[in-house]
Scaffold this active site. Structure first.
Site, PDB file in Angstrom:
ATOM      1  N   GLY A  57      43.243  32.481  33.086  1.00 30.86           N
ATOM      2  CA  GLY A  57      44.716  32.055  32.969  1.00 30.86           C
ATOM      3  C   GLY A  57      45.106  31.923  31.551  1.00 30.86           C
ATOM      4  CB  ALA A  58      43.431  32.400  28.325  1.00 36.28           C
ATOM      5  N   GLY A  59      45.738  34.637  29.569  1.00 37.74           N
ATOM      6  CA  GLY A  59      46.512  35.931  29.383  1.00 37.74           C
ATOM      7  C   GLY A  59      45.722  36.992  29.171  1.00 37.74           C
ATOM      8  CD  GLU A  87      53.375  41.781  25.509  1.00 37.92           C
ATOM      9  OE1 GLU A  87      53.101  41.904  26.816  1.00 37.92           O
ATOM     10  OE2 GLU A  87      52.564  41.488  24.599  1.00 37.92           O
ATOM     11  CG  HIS A  88      59.125  41.228  28.159  1.00 30.67           C
ATOM     12  ND1 HIS A  88      59.263  40.886  29.454  1.00 30.67           N
ATOM     13  CD2 HIS A  88      58.401  40.443  27.570  1.00 30.67           C
ATOM     14  CE1 HIS A  88      58.929  39.624  29.568  1.00 30.67           C
ATOM     15  NE2 HIS A  88      58.373  39.409  28.242  1.00 30.67           N
ATOM     16  CD  GLU A 139      45.562  40.399  40.144  1.00 31.87           C
ATOM     17  OE1 GLU A 139      46.250  39.385  40.286  1.00 31.87           O
ATOM     18  OE2 GLU A 139      44.817  40.246  39.137  1.00 31.87           O
ATOM     19  CE1 TYR A 186      58.151  40.467  34.041  1.00 29.66           C
ATOM     20  CE2 TYR A 186      58.984  40.379  36.177  1.00 29.66           C
ATOM     21  CZ  TYR A 186      58.449  41.022  35.274  1.00 29.66           C
ATOM     22  OH  TYR A 186      57.783  42.184  35.566  1.00 29.66           O
ATOM     23  CG  ASP A 208      46.772  42.664  33.187  1.00 32.52           C
ATOM     24  OD1 ASP A 208      47.377  43.241  32.092  1.00 32.52           O
ATOM     25  OD2 ASP A 208      46.946  41.688  33.557  1.00 32.52           O
TER      26      ASP A 208
HETATM   27  P1  ADP Z   1      43.995  35.544  34.457  1.00 24.84           P
HETATM   28  O1  ADP Z   1      45.326  35.863  33.585  1.00 24.84           O
HETATM   29  O2  ADP Z   1      42.894  35.115  33.572  1.00 24.84           O
HETATM   30  O3  ADP Z   1      43.942  37.041  35.065  1.00 24.84           O
HETATM   31  P2  ADP Z   1      44.653  34.801  36.971  1.00 24.84           P
HETATM   32  O4  ADP Z   1      45.249  33.441  37.352  1.00 24.84           O
HETATM   33  O5  ADP Z   1      45.300  36.058  37.307  1.00 24.84           O
HETATM   34  O6  ADP Z   1      44.321  34.567  35.407  1.00 24.84           O
HETATM   35  O7  ADP Z   1      43.178  34.864  37.568  1.00 24.84           O
HETATM   36  C1  ADP Z   1      42.108  33.863  37.585  1.00 24.84           C
HETATM   37  C2  ADP Z   1      41.492  33.902  38.844  1.00 24.84           C
HETATM   38  O8  ADP Z   1      40.659  34.874  38.913  1.00 24.84           O
HETATM   39  C3  ADP Z   1      40.680  32.553  38.653  1.00 24.84           C
HETATM   40  O9  ADP Z   1      41.390  31.377  39.391  1.00 24.84           O
HETATM   41  C4  ADP Z   1      39.512  33.050  39.926  1.00 24.84           C
HETATM   42  O10 ADP Z   1      39.893  32.985  41.175  1.00 24.84           O
HETATM   43  C5  ADP Z   1      39.407  34.483  39.438  1.00 24.84           C
HETATM   44  N1  ADP Z   1      38.245  34.737  38.395  1.00 24.84           N
HETATM   45  C6  ADP Z   1      38.467  35.199  37.110  1.00 24.84           C
HETATM   46  N2  ADP Z   1      37.310  35.237  36.558  1.00 24.84           N
HETATM   47  C7  ADP Z   1      36.252  34.649  37.386  1.00 24.84           C
HETATM   48  C8  ADP Z   1      34.868  34.374  37.230  1.00 24.84           C
HETATM   49  N3  ADP Z   1      34.185  34.303  35.981  1.00 24.84           N
HETATM   50  N4  ADP Z   1      34.334  33.858  38.466  1.00 24.84           N
HETATM   51  C9  ADP Z   1      35.167  33.569  39.515  1.00 24.84           C
HETATM   52  N5  ADP Z   1      36.403  33.897  39.605  1.00 24.84           N
HETATM   53  C10 ADP Z   1      36.954  34.311  38.807  1.00 24.84           C
HETATM   54 MG    MG Z   2      45.477  37.771  36.199  1.00 27.67          MG
END
Ligand code: ADP
Ligand code: MG
Length: 381
Positions: free
Chosen positions: A118-120, A31-32, A156, A218, A168
């Site tokens: 968004g759970a990581g 990590e990091h 991204e 960060y 990732d």
């Molecule tokens: P994470 O840490 O899970 O990658 P992010 O904010 O980087 O969180 O990415 C989440 C975004 O990716 C969501 O807001 C959506 O735009 C897109 N996304 C991820 N999974 C899905 C899904 N199953 N259906 C539609 N969009 C998704």
């Molecule tokens: Mg992401």
């Protein structure tokens, strides 16, 4: 999920689609280390994203997100970017493929996922990797796997405003069942190691907090690492990144740098070594050592790198108290998940305790995700 996707696909576009999937990811240790030129050690997980896709003979993409119950339609030129955030990931993948000389024409798709957003666990990489992989197959572009990962990363950067590293997308493209992948972030060489923890489960405990410190902290951590590396480099010119340095070389410059920078660097140099130690342990099937290293990483992230928080330290301490094999904060820190290696027989008591004690202390329940290391991007036949 496949049946639900197909039902919608059939209703919107008829038969004849091909089905592709990819995965979210965990990082066992490392990590990091990425921006310090060190190792990360991720794997794809059994939570991912699935898409049915068929060429439609036009120059438009028609996409339907089952999870948002929303449709988007867009062209393939730079100025055709869709408004919906989820659709921009797909658009970005199309554009980045085209920029690399790949062919992309109009297609219809319905997709859904089960990576918590968004759970990581990188649901966004699962989304990008599914489409990067699928377009490469559908249009016979012959783009290599590493470049497919970069298509996700550039998506991204250029279309979603997230300046992420390569880990990732790399994990989600290269992931294999029963394997973790050690990626050298300096040379980009990678190697698979067996990960089949029989008698253990991998469990993520999501604190469901996100402290706002993350991005400025960060940047400060990066500066500290660069400063330590710059001082070490004066004595050892081959040190390009902090990860190239030996612990004793850091000692040599201790008096020259702020104590804070010293502690940050001490963590990073230790963490690079821990990844190597974990790889050795996995080759012996020694999961107890793997677990111990995870605790050491947590200690380092909490006390030396100082990117933990009360909730995560609480979860880590509780794991230690209950004799859980390994536990540490996963990801950048200041919130998010801990990753835990838990013996089968401790699984239920540990989660009962986590639920009860965490909720009592912080007033909200954590979320629990069981994960199994699984395949990354692929076609489902
Ligand atoms: P994470 O840490 O899970 O990658 P992010 O904010 O980087 O969180 O990415 C989440 C975004 O990716 C969501 O807001 C959506 O735009 C897109 N996304 C991820 N999974 C899905 C899904 N199953 N259906 C539609 N969009 C998704
Ligand atoms: Mg992401």
């Amino acid at each position: 999920m496949k049946a639900k996707i197909h039902e919608k696909f059939k209703a919107l576009y008829g038969e004849g689609g091909r089905v592709f999937a990819s995965a979210g990811r965990i990082n066992l240790i490392g990590e990091h280390t990425d921006y310090n030129g060190g190792y990360v050690f991720p794997g794809a997980i059994d939570k991912g994203l699935m898409a049915e896709i068929k060429l439609n003979g036009t120059d438009k993409v028609r996409a339907y997100s089952l999870d948002y119950n929303e449709a988007a339609e867009f062209g393939l030129r730079e100025e055709d970017a869709p408004k919906q955030a989820w659709a921009r990931y797909i658009f970005g993948v199309c554009r980045e493929t085209i920029k690399r000389g790949g062919k992309v024409e109009g297609f219809d798709t319905v997709f859904a996922g089960d990576v918590p957003l968004g759970a990581g666990l990188s649901s966004s990489a699962a989304l990008e990797s599914t489409f990067a992989f699928a377009l490469n197959e559908l249009f016979h572009n012959g783009i290599d796997k590493f470049e497919l990962a970069k298509i996700g990363q550039s998506t991204e950067h250029n279309y979603c405003g997230v300046k992420c590293g390569i880990m990732d997308q790399f994990a989600s493209i290269f992931g294999k069942e029963g394997s973790l992948i050690r990626l050298n972030c300096k040379t980009l060489e990678h190697k698979y190691f067996p990960f089949n923890p029989k008698g253990y489960k991998l469990v993520l405990v999501d604190s469901c907090v996100k402290h706002e410190l993350a991005s400025s902290a960060y940047n400060k951590r990066r500066e500290s690492c660069e400063n330590a590396a710059a001082h070490i480099r004066k004595n050892h010119p081959d040190v390009e990144f902090l990860s190239d340095a030996k612990r004793v070389w850091l000692e040599e410059v201790r008096a020259e740098i702020p104590e804070e920078d010293f502690l940050r660097a001490e963590y990073v140099i230790g963490e690079v070594q821990r990844v190597l130690d974990v790889c050795d342990a996995l080759e012996r099937g020694d999961y107890e050592t793997v677990g111990e290293m995870m605790y050491q990483t947590h200690f380092g992230l909490s006390r030396l790198y100082e990117v933990s928080c009360e909730e995560l330290d609480f979860l880590n301490k509780l794991a230690r108290k209950m004799d859980v094999t390994g536990s540490r904060v996963m990801g950048g820190g200041f919130g998010g998940c801990t990753i835990n290696l838990v013996k089968d027989e401790l699984y239920k008591p540990f989660l009962d305790a986590v639920n009860k004690e965490f909720t009592a202390k912080f007033g909200h329940a954590p979320k629990i995700y069981d994960v199994v290391v699984s395949d990354g991007a692929r076609e489902l036949k």
